[in-house]
Design an enzyme around this catalytic site. Structure first.
Site, PDB file in Angstrom:
ATOM      1  N   SER A 153       0.845  -1.194   0.000  1.00  0.00           N
ATOM      2  CA  SER A 153       0.000   0.000   0.000  1.00  0.00           C
ATOM      3  C   SER A 153       0.877   1.240   0.000  1.00  0.00           C
ATOM      4  CB  SER A 153      -0.885   0.022   1.247  1.00  0.00           C
ATOM      5  OG  SER A 153      -1.544   1.265   1.401  1.00  0.00           O
ATOM      6  N   TYR A 165      -1.238  -0.122   9.949  1.00  0.00           N
ATOM      7  CA  TYR A 165      -1.368  -0.539   8.562  1.00  0.00           C
ATOM      8  C   TYR A 165      -0.091  -0.218   7.773  1.00  0.00           C
ATOM      9  CZ  TYR A 165      -3.787  -1.250   4.063  1.00  0.00           C
ATOM     10  OH  TYR A 165      -4.171  -1.699   2.828  1.00  0.00           O
ATOM     11  N   LYS A 169       2.075  -3.094   5.960  1.00  0.00           N
ATOM     12  CA  LYS A 169       2.240  -3.120   4.509  1.00  0.00           C
ATOM     13  C   LYS A 169       3.691  -2.922   4.089  1.00  0.00           C
ATOM     14  CE  LYS A 169      -1.842  -4.079   2.974  1.00  0.00           C
ATOM     15  NZ  LYS A 169      -2.053  -5.388   2.292  1.00  0.00           N
TER      16      LYS A 169
END
Length: 310
Positions: A153, A165, A169
């Site tokens: 991402s 996150y 990622k």
């Protein structure tokens, strides 16, 4: 359904919706037999499972002449990931392609992030990729062939309120590069993509809030690119085309790479490199760093882009 991937067997995790669904459909269109894996939960990792999502996509593939089965185990667990891969082995005797899409978001500023926010996000967005790659690797090594595509991402570059996150990622990138090195001698390739898309199951109201807060603070999201602009959204079918191509023989020379896709643009993200290298005879001390700062070469003109100035 003959095409570039005729005779191949693929496992696609998180394939019940959006980008994952588009990838499963295109792989099948190109001749691959597909295990459509999706737990059927929601974007936060706490919703009830729903086996119908995976089976619905598998049926769509079968209805147009392809071969696919639905499978709904949680790849965030070792047993679940192994079950997804084993489904391909049991049905078709091999696995040639693994595409990892599973992921959730639980945005929060770092001081407000709970242990559960961290654990669930890392489990689904990073550990799941490890579990499924490990399970597939054993078979791909025996076959002396295989292609793995992991989903990262742009959040891995660093986003406000997305520490869990972002860490997960960017961890996928390190994992991808290591797998490419681990398995290259066996003819197995591994790459990562970073799609910029609002058309995903993880684009929640909280994500919109993090984008808005970044704008309020004047924090850049992606270099100078307007991530929120609709024209910059990568459509699922465009992301699927990149993923499917990376699984073809035409991409046989591509491994350990990081691709960014946004709107009509695809870019290769370079591997890290040292810049502004400076040497100090005899090694570095605090005084030596003060001297270096005064030279304005290594540190002097690096702005803090994240301090609000108004």
């Amino acid at each position: 359904m003959a095409g570039r991937l005729e005779g191949k067997v693929a496992v696609v995790t998180g394939a019940g919706r959006n980008i994952g669904r588009a990838e499963a459909m295109l792989l099948a269109e190109q001749g691959a037999r597909v295990v459509v894996n999706d737990l059927g939960g929601g974007p936060y990792g706490t919703e009830a499972a729903d086996a119908s999502l995976a089976e619905t996509v598998a049926k769509e593939i079968r209805d147009v002449g392809g071969e696919a089965i639905g499978q709904c185990s949680s790849v965030a667990t070792r047993d679940g990931a192994e079950a997804a891969v084993q489904a391909a082995i049991d049905r078709w005797g091999r696995i040639d392609i693994l595409v990892n899409n599973a992921g959730i978001v639980r945005p929060a500023r770092i001081d407000r992030m709970t242990d559960e926010d961290w654990r669930l996000c890392v489990d689904v967005s990073l550990t799941a990729t490890f579990h499924s790659c490990r399970a597939a690797a054993r078979h791909m090594i025996d076959q002396r062939s295989g292609a793995i595509v992991n989903t990262g991402s742009p959040s891995g570059f660093g986003h406000w309120g997305m520490g869990n996150y972002s860490a997960a990622k960017e961890g996928v990138l390190g994992l991808t590069r290591s797998i490419a090195r681990d398995l290259g001698e066996f003819g197995v390739r591994c790459n990562m993509i970073r799609p910029v898309s609002h058309l995903t199951g993880t684009h929640t109201p909280e994500i919109d809030a993090t984008i808005a807060e970044s704008a309020r603070l004047g924090i850049p999201l992606l270099w100078n690119k307007p991530m929120a602009a609709p024209r910059m959204t990568a459509l699922p079918e465009h992301v699927a085309a990149l993923v499917a191509w990376l699984c073809t023989d035409a991409a046989g020379h591509v491994s350990g790479r990081d691709f960014y896709i946004q709107g009509d643009e695809v870019a290769l993200i370079p591997e890290p490199e040292a810049i502004r290298t400076s040497f100090h005879p005899g090694g570095w001390t605090l005084d030596a760093f003060d001297e270096e700062a005064n030279r304005a070469y290594l540190f002097g003109d690096i702005p803090n882009r994240f301090v609000r100035r108004d």
